[in-house]
Design an enzyme around this catalytic site. Structure first.
Site, mmCIF file in Angstrom:
data_model
loop_
_atom_site.group_PDB
_atom_site.id
_atom_site.type_symbol
_atom_site.label_atom_id
_atom_site.label_comp_id
_atom_site.label_asym_id
_atom_site.label_seq_id
_atom_site.Cartn_x
_atom_site.Cartn_y
_atom_site.Cartn_z
ATOM 1 N NE ARG A 59 -3.199 -2.102 2.648
ATOM 2 C CZ ARG A 59 -4.552 -2.834 2.271
ATOM 3 N NH1 ARG A 59 -5.099 -2.141 1.358
ATOM 4 N NH2 ARG A 59 -4.891 -3.933 2.404
ATOM 5 C CG ASP A 132 -12.185 -4.162 -4.507
ATOM 6 O OD1 ASP A 132 -11.416 -3.406 -3.655
ATOM 7 O OD2 ASP A 132 -13.356 -4.224 -4.093
ATOM 8 C CG ASN A 153 -19.043 10.844 0.791
ATOM 9 O OD1 ASN A 153 -17.922 11.262 0.476
ATOM 10 N ND2 ASN A 153 -20.141 10.807 -0.084
ATOM 11 C CB CYS A 191 -22.188 20.440 1.809
ATOM 12 S SG CYS A 191 -23.370 18.827 1.681
ATOM 13 C CB CYS A 214 -19.371 1.571 7.900
ATOM 14 S SG CYS A 214 -19.861 1.774 6.232
ATOM 15 C CB SER A 216 -20.592 -0.380 3.419
ATOM 16 O OG SER A 216 -21.274 0.468 2.624
ATOM 17 C CE LYS A 223 -16.308 -13.738 6.914
ATOM 18 N NZ LYS A 223 -16.428 -12.680 6.065
ATOM 19 C CB CYS A 241 -25.195 1.570 3.779
ATOM 20 S SG CYS A 241 -25.768 3.229 4.486
ATOM 21 C CB CYS A 244 -22.579 8.783 3.232
ATOM 22 S SG CYS A 244 -21.571 7.361 2.861
HETATM 23 S S1 SF4 Z 1 -22.738 15.201 0.867
HETATM 24 FE FE1 SF4 Z 1 -21.179 15.345 -0.684
HETATM 25 S S2 SF4 Z 1 -20.961 17.536 -0.803
HETATM 26 FE FE2 SF4 Z 1 -21.821 17.142 0.973
HETATM 27 S S3 SF4 Z 1 -20.261 17.061 2.401
HETATM 28 FE FE3 SF4 Z 1 -20.807 15.113 2.002
HETATM 29 S S4 SF4 Z 1 -19.391 14.260 0.271
HETATM 30 FE FE4 SF4 Z 1 -19.243 16.742 0.577
HETATM 31 S S1 SF4 Z 2 -23.909 6.263 5.401
HETATM 32 FE FE1 SF4 Z 2 -23.880 4.154 5.354
HETATM 33 S S2 SF4 Z 2 -22.242 3.681 3.920
HETATM 34 FE FE2 SF4 Z 2 -22.042 5.901 4.714
HETATM 35 S S3 SF4 Z 2 -20.359 5.753 6.356
HETATM 36 FE FE3 SF4 Z 2 -22.738 5.693 7.184
HETATM 37 S S4 SF4 Z 2 -23.240 3.610 7.540
HETATM 38 FE FE4 SF4 Z 2 -21.248 3.840 6.106
#
Ligand code: SF4
Ligand code: SF4
Length: 304
Positions: A59, A132, A153, A191, A214, A216, A223, A241, A244
């Site tokens: 990495r 991936d 996010n 935002c 999370c 996802s 598991k 999910c 976000c």
């Molecule tokens: S929703 Fe999108 S534009 Fe708004 S803070 Fe999160 S990543 Fe940035």
């Molecule tokens: S909105 Fe869903 S995918 Fe995004 S960080 Fe939160 S739990 Fe994870």
């Protein structure tokens, strides 16, 4: 036009023909945010995804993946903003595309066509396609290639397109990087929609993800069984999910869902052979039927 420019332009043109929405060329180097990645690992925010602890050296120095690597070609391939749904109205994360072959396989084939272009125009070059499947910090490398910016996010966002895309890379010994790449500054501004709408608090703040919380991770990699609380937070989504991402203005409206999958009852009654025949070649096979049934139980029990 130099030979390097010509090969880059041929690759770019072919990539567009194949459906890629963005392509970037970057020198293999220590990816941006590597230190933050290590910090998250040390804080154990990766749940039981133990593979994230492996391959640290790779990495940090992705050129280790291919001897003589001179360039990483980063590629973004879109997936639909339409949400896959069951006949009784439960949903799955958009990227799962359960009516198509697993994206890892599809993207490898598409990247193979670009490798053909490379081999044709850069004699003797060695190449390696990654989707991936190796310890590569894909988003960071694509960011370094100038393809998009990191949203709060933690997703890579391509202005004018959003974040609904897969990433793939071709490592090559062909020296195609010309030093013109510059990471893109964040365009999130004030935002905070993603942080405010994360149902589990996994997004603790801008750019700060606790993967162990999370959905996802919890609905695919984790598991164990999900508890009632997780079920209520999943709303109607039992695989992954997108919360976000769907609140992000760069992705536009939430978009419609398409109910073409068996009902949750039919999933619960499904046996392995039927699942294998219907979904064995799709991204759903990564979680497996047992996990999917367990997620459905969590989400439907929470609805009662
Ligand atoms: S929703 Fe999108 S534009 Fe708004 S803070 Fe999160 S990543 Fe940035
Ligand atoms: S909105 Fe869903 S995918 Fe995004 S960080 Fe939160 S739990 Fe994870």
């Amino acid at each position: 036009m130099t030979w390097v420019d010509m090969v880059r332009s041929l690759l770019t043109e072919r990539a567009r023909e194949l459906g890629f929405i963005s392509i970037g060329f970057v020198r293999p180097q220590r990816p941006p945010f590597f230190d933050q990645y290590m910090e998250r690992l040390s804080q154990k925010k990766h749940g039981d995804m133990s593979w994230l602890e492996r391959g640290r050296e790779i990495r940090e120095a992705p050129q280790r993946l291919l001897q003589g690597c001179k360039t990483i070609i980063c590629l973004a391939f879109p997936y639909s903003a339409e949400k896959p749904a069951t006949r009784d109205g439960f949903t799955l994360s958009r990227y799962s595309q359960p009516d198509l072959e697993d994206y890892h396989v599809r993207l490898k084939t598409l990247c193979g066509s670009l490798v053909d272009v490379l081999e044709e125009h850069w004699e003797g070059c060695k190449n390696r396609v990654c989707v991936d499947s190796v310890p590569l910090m894909e988003r960071s490398v694509a960011y370094a290639a100038g393809m998009g910016f990191f949203g709060k996010n933690n997703m890579l966002i391509i202005p004018g397109y959003g974040s609904y895309f897969y990433l793939a890379e071709i490592l090559t010994t062909a020296p195609l990087e010309t030093g013109e790449t510059r990471p893109m500054e964040s365009q999130c501004g004030d935002c905070r929609q993603c942080v405010a709408n994360c149902p589990t608090g996994a997004l603790r703040g801008p750019y700060t993800l606790d993967a162990s919380r999370c959905l996802s991770y919890l609905t695919i990699e984790y598991k164990g069984e999900l508890d009632h609380e997780s079920g209520t937070r999943m709303a109607k989504c039992f695989f992954g999910c997108d919360r976000c991402q769907e609140v992000c203005p760069f992705n536009g409206d939430e978009g419609a869902s398409r109910a073409f999958l068996p009902s949750t009852r039919e999933f619960l009654e499904m046996d392995e052979s039927v699942f294998e025949a219907e979904f064995g070649r799709t991204a759903l096979s990564r979680a497996g039927l047992r996990k999917i049934k367990s997620n459905i139980m969590a989400v439907t029990n929470a609805e009662r």
